[in-house]
Design an enzyme around this catalytic site. Structure first.
Site, PDB file in Angstrom:
ATOM      1  N   TYR A   6       0.826  -1.210   0.000  1.00 18.74           N
ATOM      2  CA  TYR A   6       0.000   0.000   0.000  1.00 18.74           C
ATOM      3  C   TYR A   6       0.862   1.262   0.000  1.00 18.74           C
ATOM      4  CZ  TYR A   6      -4.648  -1.973   0.901  1.00 18.74           C
ATOM      5  OH  TYR A   6      -5.860  -2.617   0.804  1.00 18.74           O
ATOM      6  N   LYS A  12       3.289 -15.223   2.543  1.00 16.69           N
ATOM      7  CA  LYS A  12       3.507 -15.950   1.284  1.00 16.69           C
ATOM      8  C   LYS A  12       5.020 -16.154   1.171  1.00 16.69           C
ATOM      9  CE  LYS A  12       1.939 -17.687  -2.600  1.00 16.69           C
ATOM     10  NZ  LYS A  12       1.013 -18.833  -2.694  1.00 16.69           N
ATOM     11  N   ASP A  52      -2.808 -18.152   0.657  1.00 16.47           N
ATOM     12  CA  ASP A  52      -3.815 -18.859  -0.153  1.00 16.47           C
ATOM     13  C   ASP A  52      -4.462 -19.981   0.672  1.00 16.47           C
ATOM     14  OD1 ASP A  52      -1.298 -20.037  -0.175  1.00 16.47           O
ATOM     15  OD2 ASP A  52      -1.391 -20.709  -2.258  1.00 16.47           O
ATOM     16  N   ASP A  98      -6.311  -7.005   4.410  1.00 18.64           N
ATOM     17  CA  ASP A  98      -7.455  -6.369   3.751  1.00 18.64           C
ATOM     18  C   ASP A  98      -8.352  -7.438   3.145  1.00 18.64           C
ATOM     19  OD1 ASP A  98      -9.025  -4.301   2.552  1.00 18.64           O
ATOM     20  OD2 ASP A  98      -7.997  -4.706   0.662  1.00 18.64           O
ATOM     21  N   ASP A 151     -12.259  -9.049   4.650  1.00 23.46           N
ATOM     22  CA  ASP A 151     -13.519  -9.028   3.885  1.00 23.46           C
ATOM     23  C   ASP A 151     -14.062 -10.449   3.784  1.00 23.46           C
ATOM     24  OD1 ASP A 151     -13.513  -6.263   3.319  1.00 23.46           O
ATOM     25  OD2 ASP A 151     -14.203  -6.613   1.263  1.00 23.46           O
TER      26      ASP A 151
HETATM   27  C1  IPM Z   1     -10.342  -1.204   4.172  1.00 21.56           C
HETATM   28  C2  IPM Z   1     -10.621  -0.671   2.781  1.00 21.56           C
HETATM   29  C3  IPM Z   1      -9.475   0.237   2.358  1.00 21.56           C
HETATM   30  C4  IPM Z   1      -8.214  -0.591   2.329  1.00 21.56           C
HETATM   31  C5  IPM Z   1      -9.701   0.961   1.004  1.00 21.56           C
HETATM   32  C6  IPM Z   1     -10.970   1.775   0.999  1.00 21.56           C
HETATM   33  C7  IPM Z   1      -8.521   1.806   0.610  1.00 21.56           C
HETATM   34  O1  IPM Z   1     -10.820  -1.703   1.891  1.00 21.56           O
HETATM   35  O2  IPM Z   1     -10.209  -0.393   5.102  1.00 21.56           O
HETATM   36  O3  IPM Z   1     -10.270  -2.410   4.339  1.00 21.56           O
HETATM   37  O4  IPM Z   1      -7.909  -1.235   1.320  1.00 21.56           O
HETATM   38  O5  IPM Z   1      -7.501  -0.584   3.330  1.00 21.56           O
HETATM   39 MG    MG Z   2     -10.870  -3.622   2.789  1.00 23.32          MG
END
Ligand code: IPM
Ligand code: MG
Length: 354
Positions: free
Chosen positions: A142, A190, A222, A246, A250
């Site tokens: 990032y 990884k 993975d 990240d 999710d």
């Molecule tokens: C998160 C989001 C952010 C990230 C985006 C919006 C830049 O997905 O906070 O998880 O990738 O960190």
């Molecule tokens: Mg995210």
């Protein structure tokens, strides 16, 4: 107790969900006799429109002077569809993380008995899931330089970079968390491919020596993505780099039944930021349908981590559980008479005051 709270609603559904978070803070203030002062700051697309900068200096100063920061969401489709945009709202979030030194993003994942069957995974795999992901938040791909495009525009590159100290501090924090829990840490990387991951492994092995009671294991990302869904109960504390964290969080949100439920805390050098893990959900903006529980649970994390007010945090979590049990929830969680964002916020605030 008197506290200054910076409020950064951001984009999309940010303002709507943040309003519910503030309602909940006000209910806590009334019930437990605290005084909270809220000051609003601009961030994201909203801040670009007003100042040209997605994380303006005034917002940075406001955050630094606050005891905690509540953050909504960032992102606007008008930028997603414009790859040539010079400034992007997400840069505001990244700038905030970097400037406030928010190196650790704590994302707890638990299942709620009242939502049994809501997740698209067999319920018996999910009963009693309780783990926490510590995502490194200010390093890796990032932020690594160089990043960009070749002059002819035909190639693009990102750089993943970690310094030893960045790995040390997050792995140490993960071990401290594990000491309060089941004393197990899984380092996700990884290392079969990436040099940064091999650094992570060797640093993690060193840090583990400081915590003889901790069992540490290592898992390729993975494989971790698969095991998280197949055997989520076996995890206690997961620690991982920025991008893996990240993606995995999710994925992990599916376990609870809705992305709208997951809170997070970003632990920083100056102050800490509390935010739901979901995005700005632009399709729902202004419709009063978004789930405010991720934000409300993030407020609970603020009371826990930033203010050390455990009873207050518990009161919020109890009210949230009750809303789930009584199905007083938004449309992502029920088709049976779903409630609006503000109705859920009001209801939770009322339960806290009872
Ligand atoms: C998160 C989001 C952010 C990230 C985006 C919006 C830049 O997905 O906070 O998880 O990738 O960190
Ligand atoms: Mg995210």
């Amino acid at each position: 107790m008197k506290k200054n709270i910076a409020v950064l609603p951001g984009d999309g559904i940010g303002p709507e969900i943040m309003e519910q978070g503030i309602k909940v803070c006000k209910a806590v203030a009334q019930k437990f006799h605290h005084e909270f002062e809220f000051q609003q700051g601009w961030v994201g697309a909203e801040a670009i429109d007003r100042t040209g900068n997605p994380f303006p200096d005034e917002t940075f100063e406001l955050c630094k002077q606050s005891d905690a920061v509540l953050f909504g969401a960032i992102g606007d489709p008008k930028y997603d569809n414009d790859p040539d945009a010079k400034v992007r709202p997400e840069q505001g979030l990244l700038a905030m993380r970097k400037k406030l030194g928010l190196y650790a993003n704590v994302r707890p994942v638990t299942t709620f008995p009242s939502l049994r069957g809501k997740a698209p995974i067999r319920p018996e795999l999910l009963d009693g899931v309780d783990f926490v992901v510590l995502r490194e938040l200010t390093g890796g791909i990032y932020f690594g330089k160089p990043q960009g495009r070749s002059e002819d525009g035909l190639t693009a590159y990102d750089t993943s970079m970690y310094h030893r100290y960045e790995v040390e501090r997050i792995v140490r924090l993960a071990c401290r968390y594990a000491m309060q829990r089941d004393k197990r840490v899984t380092v996700v990387d990884k290392a079969n491919v990436l040099a940064t991951s091999r650094l992570w492994r060797s640093v993690a092995v060193d840090i583990a020596k400081e915590f003889p009671e901790i069992t540490m294991d290592f898992m390729f990302v993975d494989n971790a993505a698969m095991q998280l869904i197949q055997w989520p109960k076996k995890f206690d504390v997961i620690v991982t780099e920025n991008m893996f964290g990240d993606i995995l969080t999710d994925e992990a949100s599916v376990i609870t039944g809705s992305l709208g439920l997951l809170p997070s805390a970003s632990i920083g050098q100056y102050t800490s930021v509390f935010e739901p893990i979901h995005g700005s959900y632009p399709q729902a903006k202004g419709k009063n349908i978004a789930n405010p529980l991720g934000t409300i649970l993030s407020v609970a994390m603020m009371f826990d981590y930033a203010f050390q007010l455990q009873d207050e945090a518990e009161a919020i979590r109890k009210a949230v559980l009750k809303s789930l049990e009584e199905n007083f929830v938004t449309e992502d969680l029920t088709t049976d008479n779903p409630k609006t964002t503000s109705e859920v916020g009001d209801w939770i605030a009322e339960r806290i005051l009872e």
